[in-house]
Design an enzyme around this catalytic site. Structure first.
Site, PDB file in Angstrom:
ATOM      1  N   CYS A   2       0.860  -1.318   0.202  1.00  0.00           N
ATOM      2  CA  CYS A   2       0.096   0.071   0.178  1.00  0.00           C
ATOM      3  C   CYS A   2       0.763   1.212  -0.020  1.00  0.00           C
ATOM      4  CB  CYS A   2      -0.825   0.098   1.105  1.00  0.00           C
ATOM      5  SG  CYS A   2      -2.054  -1.307   1.271  1.00  0.00           S
ATOM      6  N   ARG A  27       4.824   0.194  -6.132  1.00  0.00           N
ATOM      7  CA  ARG A  27       4.845  -0.568  -4.781  1.00  0.00           C
ATOM      8  C   ARG A  27       4.093  -1.689  -4.966  1.00  0.00           C
ATOM      9  NH1 ARG A  27       6.645   2.273  -0.065  1.00  0.00           N
ATOM     10  NH2 ARG A  27       5.302   1.071   1.304  1.00  0.00           N
ATOM     11  N   TRP A  76      -3.103  -2.681  -1.853  1.00  0.00           N
ATOM     12  CA  TRP A  76      -2.371  -4.113  -1.976  1.00  0.00           C
ATOM     13  C   TRP A  76      -3.121  -4.903  -1.155  1.00  0.00           C
ATOM     14  CZ3 TRP A  76       0.450  -8.286  -0.218  1.00  0.00           C
ATOM     15  CH2 TRP A  76       0.878  -9.176  -1.330  1.00  0.00           C
ATOM     16  N   ASN A 100      -1.566   1.981   5.666  1.00  0.00           N
ATOM     17  CA  ASN A 100      -0.591   1.145   5.194  1.00  0.00           C
ATOM     18  C   ASN A 100      -0.225   0.129   6.380  1.00  0.00           C
ATOM     19  OD1 ASN A 100       1.261  -0.442   3.913  1.00  0.00           O
ATOM     20  ND2 ASN A 100       2.787   1.232   3.936  1.00  0.00           N
ATOM     21  N   GLY A 101      -0.240  -1.109   6.342  1.00  0.00           N
ATOM     22  CA  GLY A 101       0.302  -2.143   7.352  1.00  0.00           C
ATOM     23  C   GLY A 101      -1.086  -3.041   7.695  1.00  0.00           C
ATOM     24  N   GLU A 480      19.213 -16.446  -9.507  1.00  0.00           N
ATOM     25  CA  GLU A 480      18.550 -14.925  -9.699  1.00  0.00           C
ATOM     26  C   GLU A 480      18.107 -14.644 -11.098  1.00  0.00           C
ATOM     27  OE1 GLU A 480      17.569 -12.634  -8.116  1.00  0.00           O
ATOM     28  OE2 GLU A 480      17.448 -10.938  -9.317  1.00  0.00           O
ATOM     29  N   LYS A 484      14.178 -13.959 -11.854  1.00  0.00           N
ATOM     30  CA  LYS A 484      13.755 -12.446 -12.920  1.00  0.00           C
ATOM     31  C   LYS A 484      12.949 -12.954 -13.878  1.00  0.00           C
ATOM     32  CE  LYS A 484      14.811 -10.366 -10.838  1.00  0.00           C
ATOM     33  NZ  LYS A 484      15.087  -9.694  -9.571  1.00  0.00           N
ATOM     34  N   GLU A 487       9.444 -13.915 -12.611  1.00  0.00           N
ATOM     35  CA  GLU A 487       8.596 -12.666 -12.301  1.00  0.00           C
ATOM     36  C   GLU A 487       8.136 -11.706 -13.363  1.00  0.00           C
ATOM     37  OE1 GLU A 487      10.575 -10.038  -8.785  1.00  0.00           O
ATOM     38  OE2 GLU A 487      12.181 -11.081  -9.849  1.00  0.00           O
ATOM     39  N   HIS A 503      20.081 -36.509 -10.898  1.00  0.00           N
ATOM     40  CA  HIS A 503      19.705 -37.080  -9.910  1.00  0.00           C
ATOM     41  C   HIS A 503      18.282 -37.023  -9.802  1.00  0.00           C
ATOM     42  CE1 HIS A 503      23.485 -38.105  -8.158  1.00  0.00           C
ATOM     43  NE2 HIS A 503      23.990 -36.767  -8.553  1.00  0.00           N
ATOM     44  N   LYS A 602       6.371  -4.246  -4.604  1.00  0.00           N
ATOM     45  CA  LYS A 602       7.610  -3.927  -4.350  1.00  0.00           C
ATOM     46  C   LYS A 602       8.273  -4.193  -3.124  1.00  0.00           C
ATOM     47  CE  LYS A 602      11.435  -2.330  -5.938  1.00  0.00           C
ATOM     48  NZ  LYS A 602      12.451  -3.113  -6.689  1.00  0.00           N
TER      49      LYS A 602
HETATM   50  C1  F6R Z   1      12.474  -9.801  -6.988  1.00  0.00           C
HETATM   51  C2  F6R Z   1      12.472  -8.583  -5.884  1.00  0.00           C
HETATM   52  C3  F6R Z   1      12.187  -9.434  -4.406  1.00  0.00           C
HETATM   53  C4  F6R Z   1      12.873  -8.747  -3.296  1.00  0.00           C
HETATM   54  C5  F6R Z   1      12.311  -9.366  -2.027  1.00  0.00           C
HETATM   55  C6  F6R Z   1      13.357  -8.434  -0.781  1.00  0.00           C
HETATM   56  O1  F6R Z   1      12.927  -9.057  -8.278  1.00  0.00           O
HETATM   57  O2  F6R Z   1      12.624  -7.645  -5.982  1.00  0.00           O
HETATM   58  O3  F6R Z   1      12.409 -10.990  -4.521  1.00  0.00           O
HETATM   59  O4  F6R Z   1      14.379  -9.011  -3.527  1.00  0.00           O
HETATM   60  O5  F6R Z   1      10.953  -9.094  -1.848  1.00  0.00           O
HETATM   61  O6  F6R Z   1      12.734  -7.060  -0.980  1.00  0.00           O
HETATM   62  P1  F6R Z   1      13.778  -6.078  -0.269  1.00  0.00           P
HETATM   63  O7  F6R Z   1      15.079  -6.044  -0.707  1.00  0.00           O
HETATM   64  O8  F6R Z   1      13.190  -4.801  -0.269  1.00  0.00           O
HETATM   65  O9  F6R Z   1      13.855  -6.650   1.401  1.00  0.00           O
END
Ligand code: F6R
Length: 607
Positions: A2, A27, A76, A100-101, A480, A484, A487, A503, A602
């Site tokens: 949010c 976000r 959100w 937010n929360g 990673e 990516k 996502e 295996h 985010k």
């Molecule tokens: C993937 C991504 C997430 C964040 C994870 C942790 O692209 O961005 O996997 O890395 O949610 O977020 P932070 O770094 O803000 O703690």
């Protein structure tokens, strides 16, 4: 997650609030709304869906609003599905709030309020706060806020308006972030500074249980007893350009291209006379010599940066490093002692699980170090030591440049630790630092030739499944790459240690299935190539990321993407770039909203 905004000034505020909300879109959200002082009433407009399709469309159907103060929200969904009714602001004719929360004891409060005759319309936890405020409000907003805050448990940042207090916004926070912006004759509240950069760079950080009151005379701050608090004014070092796409189709692509600069900004202040120097955060050579174990705790991409960190620190520093996702670490009663260092990695500095892991590590007596991008964020403030990465604002949900600078910090950390512990010579340390300093220019070279990543993306776009494989640092990196791709393209992919395939997982290979291999590590190159051949024999289409000087033959690879030469240990910084580009181009080719992938937020401020 949010986002909250609020504005008090002399201009009509509806557009200002909507624009600020758009700056917080990154976000993640599923509905949006505003509430403003229109005439003598509180007017609320809110809608499910994207800001332009929901809120803006609804606003265009209304008589234009003339209000000069109000609050806004992007939601959100956590409690209750995305819907107009569950959207914020939430309230009645005399009070309206944005939140937010998560209110953990909302059921208990709801029962109490129902017993007092309140009728609930939404499924949200936020409505209990709005109604509790209403219950306690007898003409004094501060009294109602203090009494409400004393009863609610959990995390919250709240923007609150009372019909009786025209053009005045109240705000309070506990855990969830909130800043108060100071402009020329106008004031703002926002979940983060990017929302207000169109108007000002000056802001105050609202601390836990502080109450802000914003009106046409500016912002004032109070504690729960009504005492005035003097607060330091901060100035954002992010400018508007950083929060705009600057000609790129998506923020993700722009942020991939910003990586060289982000590395320069992150490492330059921490290199002194060719040697790493992390003393600014309190990491002395004595401390580095004293740690028995290192833990890296984080989520998602930040955890993947920790995995690379583990390989590097263990390889050159010869100290055990355990990397763990924060949501596991916090609940498994880990064995951590006061001789240990626990490193928390987070772009946002807000991630709930990572913060809980930090609290646990501190309770267990370990020293804690945060590697964080967002200044003044929760994790940064609560850790014993903090190293800020200087990535600037990362607005694409899929993290790229924040990951890159987390790697850069892990390298500096590993070099300094290895040198402090006499595990490497000064000469070796200098040559590694030099290699790191050369990295931005090498990445620029990779970015100049996106064609091979574009071609690889064209091979993935129709795939339903694929594998990423590698060994050692290449394996850490392939995790990673796989995340990516998942996502932003929504293609199912898994990352596997190349030697582990036979295996079990090799049974998944079918004719034409793409496999992306990372094969940059000299010591395991031949082994990885054998694994690449194994999948080729079973029909895989092999895309291989390799160094220019050492590439697999056509009996193994169908398509090779090369990266320039550097020390093996530094290779992840170069090899991740094609992986990021492949994910980006695949998502774009599929027509996805690459910056705001479905279901993702985010900053993940709930568990
Ligand atoms: C993937 C991504 C997430 C964040 C994870 C942790 O692209 O961005 O996997 O890395 O949610 O977020 P932070 O770094 O803000 O703690």
């Amino acid at each position: 997650m949010c986002g909250i905004v609020g504005f008090v000034g002399k201009k009509a505020c509806a557009d200002i609030l909507v624009k600020a909300l758009k700056r917080l879109e990154y976000r993640g959200y599923d509905s949006a709304g505003i509430a403003v002082f229109e005439g003598d009433s509180l007017k609320t407009v809110k809608a499910k869906g994207k800001i332009d399709e929901g809120l803006v469309r609804k606003l265009s159907e209304e008589t234009p609003l003339t209000a000069t103060a109000g609050i806004g929200h992007t939601r959100w969904a956590t409690h209750g599905e995305p819907s107009d009714i569950n959207s914020h602001p939430i309230g009645n004719g005399r009070i309206s709030i944005v939140h937010n929360g998560i209110i953990e004891n909302y059921r208990k409060i709801k029962e109490f309020l129902i017993s007092k005759g309140y009728v609930f319309e939404s499924e949200t936890d936020t409505e209990t706060v709005a109604k509790l405020l209403d219950y306690y409000y007898k003409g004094d907003p501060m009294e109602a806020i203090v009494k409400t805050a004393a009863e609610i448990e959990g995390s919250f940042a709240l923007g609150i308006i009372f019909k009786d207090f025209k053009n005045t916004i109240f705000a309070i926070r506990r855990e969830s972030p909130l800043i108060v912006g100071k402009g020329e004759g106008e004031s703002f509240i926002a979940s983060d500074v990017t929302a207000i950069l169109d108007h000002t760079k000056d802001y105050y950080l609202l601390e836990h249980n502080e109450i802000a009151r914003l009106d046409e005379n500016g912002a004032r701050f109070f504690d729960f007893n009504g005492n005035v608090i003097e607060k330091a004014l901060h100035t954002a070092d992010w400018d508007l350009d950083a929060a705009e796409k600057g000609g790129y189709k998506f923020f993700m692509l722009k942020e991939i291209h910003e990586q060289p600069e982000a590395i320069r900004k992150t490492i330059t202040p921490r290199i002194s006379d060719g040697m790493p120097d992390l003393s600014e955060c309190g990491l002395t050579p004595e401390k580095l010599r004293g740690y028995k174990n290192i833990f890296v705790v984080a989520c998602g991409t930040a955890m993947h940066a920790g995995l690379v960190g583990k390989y590097v620190v263990e390889r050159i520093g010869r100290i055990p490093v355990t990397v763990e996702v924060a949501s596991e670490f916090r609940y498994r009663n880990p064995i951590v002692s006061p001789d240990d260092l626990v490193i928390l990695v987070s772009q946002s500095g807000e991630t709930a699980d990572t913060h809980a892991a930090l609290t646990l590590a501190k309770d267990m007596g370990a020293e804690t170090l945060a590697i964080v991008n967002a200044k003044g964020s929760k994790i940064a403030r609560d850790a014993d030591m903090v190293i800020y990465t200087h990535a600037g604002p990362e607005l694409a949900v899929a993290s790229t440049k924040a990951y890159m600078v987390q790697l850069a910090v892990f390298y500096l950390f590993a070099f300094e630790l290895a040198w402090a512990r006499n595990a490497i010579s000064e000469e070796k340390c200098r040559s590694l630092v030099k290699g790191l300093e050369e990295m931005p220019a090498l990445i620029e070279k990779v970015l100049e030739k996106p064609d091979s990543s574009q071609f690889a993306a064209s091979k993935l776009v129709a795939a339903e499944n694929l594998l990423y494989i590698g060994r050692g640092l290449d394996y850490a990196l392939s995790m990673e790459g796989s995340l990516k791709l998942k996502e932003v393209s929504y293609i199912h992919s898994e990352s596997y240690a190349a030697g582990e395939l036979k295996h079990g997982t090799i049974s998944l290979i079918t004719e034409g299935m793409p496999v992306i291999s990372v094969a940059t590590q000299t010591d395991v190159f031949d082994k990885t190539v054998s694994n690449i051949k194994e999948v080729k024999t079973r029909g895989a289409y092999n895309i291989v990321v390799a160094r220019e000087s050492r590439q697999p033959g056509s009996d193994a690879a169908d398509f090779i993407i090369t990266v320039p030469e550097t020390d093996d240990i530094l290779m992840p910084m170069l090899a991740v770039v094609p992986l990021q580009l492949i994910a980006y181009y695949t998502g774009d080719l599929k027509g996805n909203d690459v910056d705001k992938p479905r279901n993702l937020a985010k900053s993940v401020t709930v568990e």
